[in-house]
Design an enzyme around this catalytic site. Structure first.
Site, PDB file in Angstrom:
ATOM      1  N   HIS A   1       0.866  -1.200   0.000  1.00 35.14           N
ATOM      2  CA  HIS A   1       0.000   0.000   0.000  1.00 35.14           C
ATOM      3  C   HIS A   1       0.893   1.238   0.000  1.00 35.14           C
ATOM      4  O   HIS A   1       1.449   1.606   1.026  1.00 35.14           O
ATOM      5  CB  HIS A   1      -0.896   0.013   1.242  1.00 35.14           C
ATOM      6  CG  HIS A   1      -1.859   1.173   1.287  1.00 35.14           C
ATOM      7  ND1 HIS A   1      -3.204   1.007   1.538  1.00 35.14           N
ATOM      8  CD2 HIS A   1      -1.681   2.509   1.123  1.00 35.14           C
ATOM      9  CE1 HIS A   1      -3.802   2.186   1.526  1.00 35.14           C
ATOM     10  NE2 HIS A   1      -2.888   3.129   1.271  1.00 35.14           N
TER      11      HIS A   1
ATOM     12  N   HIS B   1       1.414   5.411  -1.824  1.00 32.44           N
ATOM     13  CA  HIS B   1       0.999   6.519  -2.686  1.00 32.44           C
ATOM     14  C   HIS B   1       2.246   7.069  -3.369  1.00 32.44           C
ATOM     15  O   HIS B   1       3.123   7.615  -2.698  1.00 32.44           O
ATOM     16  CB  HIS B   1       0.313   7.613  -1.857  1.00 32.44           C
ATOM     17  CG  HIS B   1      -0.902   7.109  -1.160  1.00 32.44           C
ATOM     18  ND1 HIS B   1      -2.153   7.156  -1.735  1.00 32.44           N
ATOM     19  CD2 HIS B   1      -1.065   6.498   0.031  1.00 32.44           C
ATOM     20  CE1 HIS B   1      -3.037   6.607  -0.916  1.00 32.44           C
ATOM     21  NE2 HIS B   1      -2.403   6.194   0.163  1.00 32.44           N
TER      22      HIS B   1
ATOM     23  N   LYS C   1      -9.401  -0.503  -5.444  1.00 28.38           N
ATOM     24  CA  LYS C   1      -9.448   0.179  -4.145  1.00 28.38           C
ATOM     25  C   LYS C   1     -10.811   0.826  -3.925  1.00 28.38           C
ATOM     26  O   LYS C   1     -11.296   1.573  -4.785  1.00 28.38           O
ATOM     27  CB  LYS C   1      -8.346   1.252  -4.111  1.00 28.38           C
ATOM     28  CG  LYS C   1      -8.282   2.065  -2.825  1.00 28.38           C
ATOM     29  CD  LYS C   1      -7.733   1.257  -1.654  1.00 28.38           C
ATOM     30  CE  LYS C   1      -7.848   2.013  -0.339  1.00 28.38           C
ATOM     31  NZ  LYS C   1      -6.792   2.982  -0.123  1.00 28.38           N
TER      32      LYS C   1
ATOM     33  N   HIS D   1     -10.479   1.145   2.168  1.00 29.22           N
ATOM     34  CA  HIS D   1     -10.245   2.169   3.186  1.00 29.22           C
ATOM     35  C   HIS D   1     -11.457   2.079   4.108  1.00 29.22           C
ATOM     36  O   HIS D   1     -12.531   2.600   3.782  1.00 29.22           O
ATOM     37  CB  HIS D   1     -10.115   3.561   2.566  1.00 29.22           C
ATOM     38  CG  HIS D   1      -9.797   4.622   3.578  1.00 29.22           C
ATOM     39  ND1 HIS D   1      -8.602   5.302   3.599  1.00 29.22           N
ATOM     40  CD2 HIS D   1     -10.509   5.074   4.644  1.00 29.22           C
ATOM     41  CE1 HIS D   1      -8.601   6.141   4.632  1.00 29.22           C
ATOM     42  NE2 HIS D   1      -9.748   6.023   5.274  1.00 29.22           N
TER      43      HIS D   1
ATOM     44  N   HIS E   1      -4.423  -0.500   5.991  1.00 30.55           N
ATOM     45  CA  HIS E   1      -3.898   0.286   7.121  1.00 30.55           C
ATOM     46  C   HIS E   1      -4.791   0.218   8.350  1.00 30.55           C
ATOM     47  O   HIS E   1      -5.359   1.224   8.775  1.00 30.55           O
ATOM     48  CB  HIS E   1      -3.618   1.737   6.719  1.00 30.55           C
ATOM     49  CG  HIS E   1      -4.635   2.398   5.823  1.00 30.55           C
ATOM     50  ND1 HIS E   1      -5.965   2.439   6.124  1.00 30.55           N
ATOM     51  CD2 HIS E   1      -4.501   3.039   4.640  1.00 30.55           C
ATOM     52  CE1 HIS E   1      -6.599   3.077   5.164  1.00 30.55           C
ATOM     53  NE2 HIS E   1      -5.739   3.452   4.248  1.00 30.55           N
TER      54      HIS E   1
ATOM     55  N   ASP F   1       1.507   2.784   3.511  1.00 33.55           N
ATOM     56  CA  ASP F   1       0.628   3.945   3.333  1.00 33.55           C
ATOM     57  C   ASP F   1       1.452   5.236   3.298  1.00 33.55           C
ATOM     58  O   ASP F   1       0.968   6.299   3.703  1.00 33.55           O
ATOM     59  CB  ASP F   1      -0.452   4.022   4.419  1.00 33.55           C
ATOM     60  CG  ASP F   1      -1.565   4.991   4.051  1.00 33.55           C
ATOM     61  OD1 ASP F   1      -1.731   5.278   2.853  1.00 33.55           O
ATOM     62  OD2 ASP F   1      -2.254   5.479   4.966  1.00 33.55           O
TER      63      ASP F   1
ATOM     64  N   HIS G   1       3.020  14.643   1.028  1.00 33.89           N
ATOM     65  CA  HIS G   1       2.358  15.939   0.830  1.00 33.89           C
ATOM     66  C   HIS G   1       3.435  16.996   1.045  1.00 33.89           C
ATOM     67  O   HIS G   1       4.266  16.842   1.952  1.00 33.89           O
ATOM     68  CB  HIS G   1       1.252  16.164   1.873  1.00 33.89           C
ATOM     69  CG  HIS G   1       0.052  15.287   1.702  1.00 33.89           C
ATOM     70  ND1 HIS G   1      -0.968  15.572   0.821  1.00 33.89           N
ATOM     71  CD2 HIS G   1      -0.290  14.129   2.294  1.00 33.89           C
ATOM     72  CE1 HIS G   1      -1.888  14.625   0.892  1.00 33.89           C
ATOM     73  NE2 HIS G   1      -1.499  13.737   1.772  1.00 33.89           N
TER      74      HIS G   1
ATOM     75  N   ALA H   1      -3.781  14.979   5.292  1.00 33.11           N
ATOM     76  CA  ALA H   1      -3.524  13.719   6.000  1.00 33.11           C
ATOM     77  C   ALA H   1      -2.528  12.883   5.216  1.00 33.11           C
ATOM     78  O   ALA H   1      -2.672  12.719   4.006  1.00 33.11           O
ATOM     79  CB  ALA H   1      -4.825  12.957   6.158  1.00 33.11           C
TER      80      ALA H   1
HETATM   81  C1  NCD Z   1      -3.525   9.186   1.921  1.00 30.59           C
HETATM   82  C2  NCD Z   1      -3.102  10.203   0.845  1.00 30.59           C
HETATM   83  O1  NCD Z   1      -2.555  11.249   1.198  1.00 30.59           O
HETATM   84  O2  NCD Z   1      -3.283   9.913  -0.336  1.00 30.59           O
HETATM   85  N1  NCD Z   1      -3.501   9.833   3.198  1.00 30.59           N
HETATM   86  C3  NCD Z   1      -3.425   9.221   4.412  1.00 30.59           C
HETATM   87  O3  NCD Z   1      -3.548   9.912   5.428  1.00 30.59           O
HETATM   88  N2  NCD Z   1      -3.209   7.935   4.531  1.00 30.59           N
HETATM   89  C4  NCD Z   1      -4.852   8.625   1.586  1.00 30.59           C
HETATM   90  C5  NCD Z   1      -5.230   7.404   2.385  1.00 30.59           C
HETATM   91  O4  NCD Z   1      -4.626   6.337   2.253  1.00 30.59           O
HETATM   92  O5  NCD Z   1      -6.159   7.503   3.200  1.00 30.59           O
HETATM   93 ZN    ZN Z   2      -3.278   5.114   1.645  1.00 31.30          ZN
END
Ligand code: NCD
Ligand code: ZN
Length: 362
Positions: A24, A26, A117, A154, A192, A265, A269, A281
């Site tokens: 998992h 991003h 997802k 999620h 997660h 996860d 950002h 987040a």
């Molecule tokens: C993730 C994101 O920034 O894409 N953020 C997070 O807090 N985990 C999205 C997600 O997995 O919920």
């Molecule tokens: Zn995520």
């Protein structure tokens, strides 16, 4: 927060394990992708790439084009260990919407897309195209069950009347139990997980149910977000929970069950968007993911369980071969950078400027 580590001479100082996978992550797109891709590719053999781009990856064609951009970013990353990172394989996913057609999922399966997802509408970053009513997706979920493609969830309700800290447990009661009853052979990964309730629910399920666990949920409880002031770099969704939940996650991750596996996860950002009145987040852990997991397992006296969690259980659940290469980690203090380059912005990784207890050797 996890306790200080007492030195323990019965634990090995160095461990070599089968190359792990991240189930998992991003990776974003464009400039952000080019800044983060080598971090994941350096540590992991493969990664399940989340589809919550803007716009989201909802079709096979988009997923294949995204995969090409990931591989191009990898080639252009000019990493000193380019040979090693070039073996990295992104495993692609589609973003489920209210209207995802079964035929699209058949195309996806045939094209090698690995999973789908489910984001409840409004649950997290880029979930505006998420599912508004799970019943609307039943034709798609039936197709996934038929195709043997995992549904990654999620698992949080978005009902504003439900306390933020209870949203995962309520999702299990309100939705997950019904999905499992209606589609008993649908492979599901609860992504997660953050609570005792989720750990117990997954543990007691059959072979069609599994869960990923992040390093930050193994290492920290919700106090981390509020220690000495509000700390946005510890804010992610699902949010960190109480210590009792952290302990339940550690027990699940380090225990004998093969239903729990590694999913960072890691969610980059720009620092200024996290250090903000309404901060984003997501915790960025890809830069030192295995060091953080090693620390969590070591604190639990279970470093010998890390390989199953990081390198075997996920591949086995997905029906993919285990990796053949290896990585080595050493228990040796090293310093995390204060920030990482992120185009014109900065990326602040979890633990920025602090010490790590483990080092990634090779
Ligand atoms: C993730 C994101 O920034 O894409 N953020 C997070 O807090 N985990 C999205 C997600 O997995 O919920
Ligand atoms: Zn995520």
């Amino acid at each position: 927060m996890s306790s200080a580590h007492p030195s323990n001479s019965s634990n090995p100082l160095e461990i070599t394990i089968t190359r792990p996978d991240d189930w998992h992550v991003h990776l974003r797109d464009g400039e952000a992708l080019s800044r983060v891709i080598a971090h994941t590719a350096f540590q992991f053999g493969r990664a399940i790439v989340m589809p919550n781009l803007k716009p989201p990856v909802t079709t096979t064609e988009q997923a294949l084009a995204y995969k090409d951009r990931i591989l191009a970013a990898l080639r252009e990353s000019h990493h000193p260990d380019q040979n090693k990172i070039s073996n990295f394989q992104p495993l692609m996913t589609l973003y489920l919407t209210d209207t995802t057609a079964p035929a699209e999922l058949e195309r996806a399966k045939a094209a090698g897309i690995v999973a789908v997802k489910l984001y409840p509408f409004g649950a997290t970053t880029n979930s505006d195209s998420g599912v508004t009513d799970i019943r609307k997706t039943y034709p798609a979920l039936e197709a996934l069950q038929r195709l043997g493609m995992p549904l990654l969830i999620h698992a949080e309700v978005t009902d504003p009347s439900v306390d933020l800290f209870d949203r995962e447990a309520v999702f299990i009661d309100r939705h997950l139990k019904a999905i499992r009853k209606d589609l008993p052979e649908l492979k599901i990964v609860v992504e997660h997980i953050t609570t005792l309730e989720a750990a117990q629910y997954v543990q007691s399920g059959d072979k069609f149910l599994a869960a990923t666990i992040t390093a930050h949920h193994l290492l920290y409880n919700r106090n981390a977000i509020f220690t000495g002031g509000i700390r946005p770099h510890y804010y992610c969704l699902p949010v960190l929970k109480r210590e009792a939940h952290r302990l339940a996650l550690v027990k699940a991750a380090t225990g004998a069950s093969s239903k729990f596996f590694l999913g960072t996860d890691s969610a980059p950002h720009a620092a200024h968007l996290k250090e903000h009145a309404s901060g984003c987040a997501g915790c960025y852990t890809a830069f030192s993911a295995m060091e953080l997991y090693a620390e969590a397992f070591d604190h639990a006296g279970a470093i010998d369980r890390l390989e199953a969690f990081a390198s075997f259980n996920g591949a086995d659940f997905y029906g993919l071969p285990r990796n053949t290469g290896h990585i080595t980690l050493r228990r040796e203090s090293c310093q995390m950078p204060e920030s990482l380059a992120f185009g014109s912005a900065k990326l602040v990784p979890l633990r920025a400027g602090e010490a790590l207890e483990w080092r990634f050797v090779s």
